[in-house]
Design a protein around this motif. Structure first.
Motif, PDB file in Angstrom:
ATOM      1  N   GLY A 195      33.259  21.433   1.687  1.00  0.00           N
ATOM      2  CA  GLY A 195      34.453  21.723   0.903  1.00  0.00           C
ATOM      3  C   GLY A 195      34.252  22.883  -0.052  1.00  0.00           C
ATOM      4  O   GLY A 195      35.132  23.727  -0.225  1.00  0.00           O
ATOM      5  N   ALA A 196      33.066  22.936  -0.674  1.00  0.00           N
ATOM      6  CA  ALA A 196      32.766  24.034  -1.599  1.00  0.00           C
ATOM      7  C   ALA A 196      32.721  25.377  -0.868  1.00  0.00           C
ATOM      8  O   ALA A 196      33.204  26.389  -1.377  1.00  0.00           O
ATOM      9  CB  ALA A 196      31.439  23.765  -2.299  1.00  0.00           C
ATOM     10  N   SER A 197      32.154  25.386   0.345  1.00  0.00           N
ATOM     11  CA  SER A 197      32.080  26.636   1.113  1.00  0.00           C
ATOM     12  C   SER A 197      33.475  27.082   1.547  1.00  0.00           C
ATOM     13  O   SER A 197      33.779  28.282   1.543  1.00  0.00           O
ATOM     14  CB  SER A 197      31.165  26.462   2.335  1.00  0.00           C
ATOM     15  OG  SER A 197      31.731  25.597   3.310  1.00  0.00           O
ATOM     16  N   LYS A 198      34.335  26.136   1.908  1.00  0.00           N
ATOM     17  CA  LYS A 198      35.701  26.481   2.304  1.00  0.00           C
ATOM     18  C   LYS A 198      36.515  26.971   1.106  1.00  0.00           C
ATOM     19  O   LYS A 198      37.306  27.913   1.218  1.00  0.00           O
ATOM     20  CB  LYS A 198      36.379  25.282   2.968  1.00  0.00           C
ATOM     21  CG  LYS A 198      35.805  24.905   4.328  1.00  0.00           C
ATOM     22  CD  LYS A 198      36.031  25.981   5.391  1.00  0.00           C
ATOM     23  CE  LYS A 198      37.473  26.051   5.829  1.00  0.00           C
ATOM     24  NZ  LYS A 198      37.678  27.036   6.926  1.00  0.00           N
ATOM     25  N   ARG A 199      36.340  26.334  -0.041  1.00  0.00           N
ATOM     26  CA  ARG A 199      37.039  26.783  -1.243  1.00  0.00           C
ATOM     27  C   ARG A 199      36.614  28.207  -1.603  1.00  0.00           C
ATOM     28  O   ARG A 199      37.453  29.057  -1.946  1.00  0.00           O
ATOM     29  CB  ARG A 199      36.745  25.839  -2.412  1.00  0.00           C
ATOM     30  CG  ARG A 199      37.409  26.269  -3.726  1.00  0.00           C
ATOM     31  CD  ARG A 199      37.074  25.302  -4.857  1.00  0.00           C
ATOM     32  NE  ARG A 199      37.742  25.681  -6.097  1.00  0.00           N
ATOM     33  CZ  ARG A 199      37.236  26.509  -6.998  1.00  0.00           C
ATOM     34  NH1 ARG A 199      36.042  27.067  -6.783  1.00  0.00           N
ATOM     35  NH2 ARG A 199      37.900  26.797  -8.103  1.00  0.00           N
ATOM     36  N   ALA A 200      35.319  28.482  -1.525  1.00  0.00           N
ATOM     37  CA  ALA A 200      34.819  29.833  -1.811  1.00  0.00           C
ATOM     38  C   ALA A 200      35.425  30.839  -0.830  1.00  0.00           C
ATOM     39  O   ALA A 200      35.762  31.971  -1.211  1.00  0.00           O
ATOM     40  CB  ALA A 200      33.293  29.856  -1.725  1.00  0.00           C
ATOM     41  N   GLY A 201      35.587  30.418   0.417  1.00  0.00           N
ATOM     42  CA  GLY A 201      36.206  31.284   1.418  1.00  0.00           C
ATOM     43  C   GLY A 201      37.667  31.566   1.120  1.00  0.00           C
ATOM     44  O   GLY A 201      38.142  32.701   1.270  1.00  0.00           O
ATOM     45  N   ASP A 202      38.387  30.544   0.681  1.00  0.00           N
ATOM     46  CA  ASP A 202      39.803  30.725   0.319  1.00  0.00           C
ATOM     47  C   ASP A 202      39.938  31.756  -0.799  1.00  0.00           C
ATOM     48  O   ASP A 202      40.773  32.674  -0.734  1.00  0.00           O
ATOM     49  CB  ASP A 202      40.406  29.403  -0.169  1.00  0.00           C
ATOM     50  CG  ASP A 202      40.478  28.335   0.914  1.00  0.00           C
ATOM     51  OD1 ASP A 202      40.095  28.617   2.057  1.00  0.00           O
ATOM     52  OD2 ASP A 202      40.915  27.216   0.584  1.00  0.00           O
ATOM     53  N   LEU A 203      39.122  31.591  -1.829  1.00  0.00           N
ATOM     54  CA  LEU A 203      39.181  32.486  -2.990  1.00  0.00           C
ATOM     55  C   LEU A 203      38.798  33.915  -2.606  1.00  0.00           C
ATOM     56  O   LEU A 203      39.446  34.874  -3.021  1.00  0.00           O
ATOM     57  CB  LEU A 203      38.266  31.965  -4.097  1.00  0.00           C
ATOM     58  CG  LEU A 203      38.656  30.616  -4.712  1.00  0.00           C
ATOM     59  CD1 LEU A 203      37.569  30.132  -5.673  1.00  0.00           C
ATOM     60  CD2 LEU A 203      39.994  30.715  -5.434  1.00  0.00           C
ATOM     61  N   ALA A 204      37.753  34.040  -1.788  1.00  0.00           N
ATOM     62  CA  ALA A 204      37.302  35.358  -1.351  1.00  0.00           C
ATOM     63  C   ALA A 204      38.349  36.038  -0.476  1.00  0.00           C
ATOM     64  O   ALA A 204      38.577  37.247  -0.571  1.00  0.00           O
ATOM     65  CB  ALA A 204      35.980  35.232  -0.591  1.00  0.00           C
ATOM     66  N   CYS A 205      38.997  35.249   0.365  1.00  0.00           N
ATOM     67  CA  CYS A 205      40.040  35.753   1.257  1.00  0.00           C
ATOM     68  C   CYS A 205      41.179  36.379   0.454  1.00  0.00           C
ATOM     69  O   CYS A 205      41.576  37.521   0.689  1.00  0.00           O
ATOM     70  CB  CYS A 205      40.563  34.613   2.119  1.00  0.00           C
ATOM     71  SG  CYS A 205      41.980  35.027   3.160  1.00  0.00           S
ATOM     72  N   LEU A 206      41.693  35.632  -0.507  1.00  0.00           N
ATOM     73  CA  LEU A 206      42.850  36.095  -1.282  1.00  0.00           C
ATOM     74  C   LEU A 206      42.476  37.195  -2.268  1.00  0.00           C
ATOM     75  O   LEU A 206      43.310  38.032  -2.624  1.00  0.00           O
ATOM     76  CB  LEU A 206      43.492  34.915  -2.002  1.00  0.00           C
ATOM     77  CG  LEU A 206      44.095  33.861  -1.062  1.00  0.00           C
ATOM     78  CD1 LEU A 206      44.511  32.619  -1.831  1.00  0.00           C
ATOM     79  CD2 LEU A 206      45.282  34.439  -0.291  1.00  0.00           C
ATOM     80  N   LYS A 207      41.206  37.224  -2.689  1.00  0.00           N
ATOM     81  CA  LYS A 207      40.737  38.294  -3.573  1.00  0.00           C
ATOM     82  C   LYS A 207      40.618  39.608  -2.807  1.00  0.00           C
ATOM     83  O   LYS A 207      41.012  40.671  -3.296  1.00  0.00           O
ATOM     84  CB  LYS A 207      39.388  37.919  -4.191  1.00  0.00           C
ATOM     85  CG  LYS A 207      38.857  38.966  -5.175  1.00  0.00           C
ATOM     86  CD  LYS A 207      37.532  38.543  -5.778  1.00  0.00           C
ATOM     87  CE  LYS A 207      37.018  39.611  -6.735  1.00  0.00           C
ATOM     88  NZ  LYS A 207      35.694  39.233  -7.325  1.00  0.00           N
ATOM     89  N   ALA A 208      40.065  39.528  -1.588  1.00  0.00           N
ATOM     90  CA  ALA A 208      39.860  40.746  -0.782  1.00  0.00           C
ATOM     91  C   ALA A 208      41.167  41.270  -0.211  1.00  0.00           C
ATOM     92  O   ALA A 208      41.354  42.476  -0.074  1.00  0.00           O
ATOM     93  CB  ALA A 208      38.869  40.463   0.348  1.00  0.00           C
ATOM     94  N   ASP A 209      42.084  40.367   0.151  1.00  0.00           N
ATOM     95  CA  ASP A 209      43.362  40.771   0.741  1.00  0.00           C
ATOM     96  C   ASP A 209      44.473  39.902   0.165  1.00  0.00           C
ATOM     97  O   ASP A 209      44.708  38.783   0.625  1.00  0.00           O
ATOM     98  CB  ASP A 209      43.312  40.641   2.264  1.00  0.00           C
ATOM     99  CG  ASP A 209      44.585  41.150   2.932  1.00  0.00           C
ATOM    100  OD1 ASP A 209      45.500  41.616   2.215  1.00  0.00           O
ATOM    101  OD2 ASP A 209      44.668  41.086   4.177  1.00  0.00           O
ATOM    102  N   SER A 210      45.148  40.422  -0.841  1.00  0.00           N
ATOM    103  CA  SER A 210      46.208  39.654  -1.515  1.00  0.00           C
ATOM    104  C   SER A 210      47.407  39.419  -0.607  1.00  0.00           C
ATOM    105  O   SER A 210      48.291  38.619  -0.932  1.00  0.00           O
ATOM    106  CB  SER A 210      46.660  40.388  -2.780  1.00  0.00           C
ATOM    107  OG  SER A 210      47.158  41.681  -2.457  1.00  0.00           O
ATOM    108  N   ASN A 211      47.429  40.064   0.558  1.00  0.00           N
ATOM    109  CA  ASN A 211      48.520  39.886   1.516  1.00  0.00           C
ATOM    110  C   ASN A 211      48.207  38.811   2.555  1.00  0.00           C
ATOM    111  O   ASN A 211      49.008  38.542   3.445  1.00  0.00           O
ATOM    112  CB  ASN A 211      48.811  41.218   2.230  1.00  0.00           C
ATOM    113  CG  ASN A 211      50.158  41.215   2.942  1.00  0.00           C
ATOM    114  OD1 ASN A 211      51.161  40.788   2.379  1.00  0.00           O
ATOM    115  ND2 ASN A 211      50.177  41.685   4.185  1.00  0.00           N
ATOM    116  N   ALA A 212      47.044  38.173   2.430  1.00  0.00           N
ATOM    117  CA  ALA A 212      46.625  37.166   3.405  1.00  0.00           C
ATOM    118  C   ALA A 212      47.348  35.840   3.190  1.00  0.00           C
ATOM    119  O   ALA A 212      47.905  35.574   2.124  1.00  0.00           O
ATOM    120  CB  ALA A 212      45.115  36.945   3.319  1.00  0.00           C
TER     121      ALA A 212
END
Length: 290
Positions: free
Chosen positions: A128-145
């Motif tokens: 869960g922690a790895s997936k949460r980190a992925g969610d945050l990284a995804c939206l930080k790198a591409d705010s259109n995701a």
């Protein structure tokens, strides 16, 4: 012709998207397994994306071994977090569109009401922690995701809870199933359709969305539904999570509120029993591979 890349193409959701792809022939589809899009090697991943050059990326690939992740946190983080950041950077730099699939395991399970997209995330296990980190990284790198959180995924394809229970209900006289974890299952074919509803929508509205089938049940009640549909006679007993210890703790309550995806994209969310019947009919009566 716009090109859609599906990562994790041999998984449950990837396989359902492959079945659905013939309905969306206006797109060029690339279904990539772990050799074609290598989520555990970031430098290779970068070059693979540059070679494929997709317009859409449906990131269905993930490290999903929840219990194993407890002893392999680096591997889980690499695939579920760092690779997601690379993918999101690619779509940002190339004006592509990304739908990243996440999980209800980002929550701690202490809520008593269905979880909205704004609910506090506080994972109770490494996965869960790895997936949460992925969610945050995804939206930080591409705010259109777009990030879609889903739960209890099952399918006609691969190994999953429904297929395992369907087999055990036929093989055994009695089984015990956890009755104190509450949520709702997701038929991967329904999620695949929801994804394509978003891809083909007139307007792309980024952010986090929840998707699972309708219903609020325990795993025990889910097995009772499988038994009912299949007509099996095995005795099913509800047991507490404490009687079935696992390396990774599971959230006790992770029911997702689907109001947003229904309102914004007009996505239809079937009742879990309706979808379970559809899936079991295909499993019982056979279905060709995608």
């Amino acid at each position: 012709m716009k090109k859609i890349l599906v990562t994790g193409a041999t998984g449950q959701l990837g396989s359902e998207l492959k079945v659905l792809s013939s309905t969306y022939s206006q797109f060029e589809w690339v279904f990539a397994d772990r050799t074609q899009v290598t989520l555990d090697n970031l430098s290779v991943l970068q070059s693979q994306l540059e070679t494929i050059r997709p317009d859409f990326i449906l990131n269905c690939g993930a490290y999903t071994a929840v219990d194993k992740a407890e002893s392999e946190p680096e591997s889980a983080d690499l695939v579920n977090h760092l690779a997601v950041a690379i993918i999101a950077q690619y779509t940002k730099e190339h004006a592509g569109k990304l739908i990243h699939i996440s999980t209800d395991y980002v929550f701690d399970g202490t809520s008593a009401v269905a979880l909205t997209e704004e609910a506090l995330t506080q994972p109770v296990n490494v996965y869960g922690a790895s997936k949460r980190a992925g969610d945050l990284a995804c939206l930080k790198a591409d705010s259109n995701a777009i990030v879609i959180r889903t739960s209890w995924v099952y399918s006609r394809f691969g190994n999953n809870f429904v297929k395992t229970m369907q087999r055990l209900l036929q093989e055994r006289e009695s089984i015990g199933v956890v009755n104190d974890q509450i949520g709702s299952p997701t038929y991967a074919a329904d999620l695949a359709q929801a994804i394509m509803t978003i891809v083909t929508a007139k307007e792309w509205i980024p952010g986090i969305y929840n998707y699972s089938n309708e219903g609020e049940i325990s795993w025990y009640e889910f097995v009772l539904a499988i038994q009912e549909v299949g007509g099996y006679t095995c005795e099913v007993n509800g047991i507490p999570s404490s009687a079935y210890p696992t390396p990774a703790k599971r959230p006790a309550f992770s029911l997702l509120d689907k109001t947003k995806i229904k309102k914004v994209y007009g996505v239809r969310v079937p009742d879990y029993k309706e979808s379970l019947k559809e899936c079991l009919n295909d499993i019982i009566f056979g279905l060709p591979s995608p």
